[in-house]
Enzyme design. Structure first.
Site, short mmCIF file in Angstrom:
data_model
loop_
_atom_site.label_atom_id
_atom_site.label_comp_id
_atom_site.label_asym_id
_atom_site.label_seq_id
_atom_site.Cartn_x
_atom_site.Cartn_y
_atom_site.Cartn_z
N TYR A 78 0.82 -1.21 0.00
CA TYR A 78 0.00 0.00 0.00
C TYR A 78 0.86 1.26 0.00
O TYR A 78 0.43 2.32 0.46
CB TYR A 78 -0.93 0.00 1.22
CG TYR A 78 -1.90 -1.15 1.20
CD1 TYR A 78 -3.10 -1.06 0.50
CD2 TYR A 78 -1.61 -2.34 1.86
CE1 TYR A 78 -3.99 -2.11 0.46
CE2 TYR A 78 -2.50 -3.41 1.83
CZ TYR A 78 -3.68 -3.29 1.12
OH TYR A 78 -4.56 -4.35 1.08
N SER A 79 2.07 1.17 -0.54
CA SER A 79 3.03 2.26 -0.45
C SER A 79 2.62 3.46 -1.31
O SER A 79 2.53 3.37 -2.54
CB SER A 79 4.40 1.75 -0.90
OG SER A 79 5.30 2.82 -1.06
N ASN A 80 2.43 4.60 -0.65
CA ASN A 80 2.20 5.85 -1.37
C ASN A 80 3.46 6.27 -2.12
O ASN A 80 3.38 6.93 -3.17
CB ASN A 80 1.78 6.96 -0.40
CG ASN A 80 0.39 6.75 0.15
OD1 ASN A 80 -0.47 6.17 -0.50
ND2 ASN A 80 0.16 7.20 1.38
N HIS A 81 4.61 5.89 -1.59
CA HIS A 81 5.88 6.23 -2.25
C HIS A 81 5.99 5.52 -3.60
O HIS A 81 6.42 6.13 -4.59
CB HIS A 81 7.05 5.84 -1.34
CG HIS A 81 8.38 5.89 -2.01
ND1 HIS A 81 8.96 7.05 -2.44
CD2 HIS A 81 9.23 4.88 -2.37
CE1 HIS A 81 10.12 6.78 -3.02
NE2 HIS A 81 10.30 5.48 -2.99
N LEU A 82 5.60 4.25 -3.67
CA LEU A 82 5.63 3.56 -4.95
C LEU A 82 4.70 4.25 -5.95
O LEU A 82 5.06 4.44 -7.11
CB LEU A 82 5.21 2.09 -4.78
CG LEU A 82 6.20 1.14 -4.13
CD1 LEU A 82 5.61 -0.27 -4.07
CD2 LEU A 82 7.53 1.12 -4.87
#
Length: 304
Positions: A78-82
Site C-alpha cells: 500500500y506504499s504511497n511512495h511507490l
C-alpha cells in the site's frame, strides 16, 4: 490519466510555490488553549502530494542530471511512495521498477495502490519479506536489482528517505518558520521529520507521529541527519504508541475519527498517515502535552 499534470513535464523538478497554511476552529483544541493550523502539503502537486514530491524531486533531478533513464525503489503493498514514483516516471518519461515486499502478493490480484503503479508504467517485482529486510546490505541489494532487471538504475530507498530527500523536506521547514511553536508530521521512514526539523528556526519544535509499531525511528532519523547535514539538526521528538496497531491498520475508531474530522473541516483525511497524525494531536492536546497558548501546525502529507 493520459496527460501530464504539468504542461511541461520537467516542471515536476522545479521548486513549487509554498503549500497553503490555514487555521481551523476546533473546540477540542480551543478549549485547551491550543491553536491548530493545517499545512496543506497534499496540494503541493496534483499527483505527487506533500512529502512524496519533496523527497522525490531532488532524487529525480539527480537521476536526470546523471543521464539515467530508469529509477528503482522499494515499498509495501500500500506504499504511497511507490505510487508517487510511478506517477513521476510517467510524467518524466522515466522507466520505473518497484521492488515490493511480499512474494505472496505476486499470486494475488493487484490491490488498488499497486494497480495504479502498474497503470503508470511501473514494473513490479515481488520479493520475500526476509530478502526485503536485507535490502540495505550491499550484496543483497545488488542481487535484488539484478533479479529485478534493474541493474544500473538510479536507486531511491524505501519511502524516498536519503540525504538528498532531506534537503527537499528542509524547505518545508523553512516555509513554516515563524508560523507555529510545534510542527507535527506523520512518520514512516523518518525522512520528512529529519528534514523538516532542520528547516525550522530556533525555538520551533518538530514532532513526529510514527505510523509503524516498533520504536525504531529515532536512530534512523539521527543517521539520516548525519548523512545530510553532518550531524544533528533542529529540535525534534517522537510521539510513540499512537500507531493504532501498526502500518496500514485502520481500526473502526480511527476511521470514525477521520470521517468526523472530514465533516468538521471539509478536509479529505488520508487514513494511513494523516488520520493517525490528527488523532495523535487531538489526544496529546487533551492530555495537556501542549501548554496553553501553543500553536500547532499539522502537515497534511497525503490525500485519500
Amino acid at each position: 490519466m493520459d496527460q501530464p499534470a504539468d504542461p511541461d513535464p520537467d516542471a515536476l523538478l522545479r521548486p513549487r510555490p509554498p503549500s497553503p497554511l490555514r487555521a481551523v476552529g476546533d473546540e477540542r483544541f480551543e478549549r485547551c488553549g491550543v491553536r491548530l493550523l493545517l499545512k496543506r502539503d497534499d496540494l503541493v502537486h496534483p499527483e505527487l502530494p506533500g512529502n512524496k514530491w519533496r523527497k522525490l524531486a531532488p532524487n529525480l533531478r539527480a537521476a536526470v542530471a546523471n543521464g539515467q533513464r530508469a529509477v528503482v525503489t522499494f515499498g509495501g503493498a500500500y506504499s504511497n511512495h511507490l505510487r508517487a514514483t510511478a506517477a513521476a516516471g510517467r510524467l518524466l518519461g522515466l522507466e520505473t521498477v518497484g521492488i515490493v515486499r511480499g512474494e505472496e502478493l505476486a499470486r494475488r490480484p493487484l490491490n488498488d495502490s499497486l494497480a495504479r503503479c502498474a497503470a503508470d508504467g511501473m514494473r513490479l517485482h515481488f520479493v520475500s519479506r526476509s530478502a526485503y529486510r536485507r535490502k540495505a546490505e550491499p550484496e543483497e541489494l545488488a542481487r535484488l536489482l539484478d533479479e529485478a532487471g534493474a541493474g544500473g538504475a538510479y536507486v531511491v530507498p524505501e519511502g524516498g528517505s536519503n540525504a538528498l530527500a532531506l534537503t527537499g523536506c528542509a524547505e518545508l521547514g523553512r516555509e513554516l518558520r515563524g508560523t507555529a511553536d510545534v510542527v507535527a508530521v506523520a512518520c514512516g521512514t523518518g525522512g520528512t521529520l529529519a528534514g523538516l526539523a532542520a528547516g525550522l528556526e530556533p525555538g520551533q519544535r518538530a514532532l513526529g507521529v510514527p505510523v509503524l509499531a516498533g520504536g525504531f525511528l529515532a536512530p534512523e532519523i539521527r543517521s539520516l541527519q548525519l548523512a545530510a547535514f553532518g550531524g544533528p539538526a533542529g529540535d525534534w521528538s517522537l510521539a510513540e504508541g499512537l500507531h493504532h496497531g501498526g502500518y496500514a491498520r485502520v481500526p473502526a475508531a480511527l476511521d470514525a475519527f477521520a470521517a468526523d474530522f472530514e465533516s468538521r473541516h471539509g478536509l479529505p483525511v488520508e487514513r494511513i498517515y494523516v488520520a493517525k497524525l490528527l488523532w495523535a494531536l487531538t489526544e496529546l492536546t487533551a492530555s495537556g502535552a501542549f501548554p496553553r497558548g501553543t500553536t500547532v501546525a499539522a502537515v497534511i502529507t497525503g490525500r485519500p
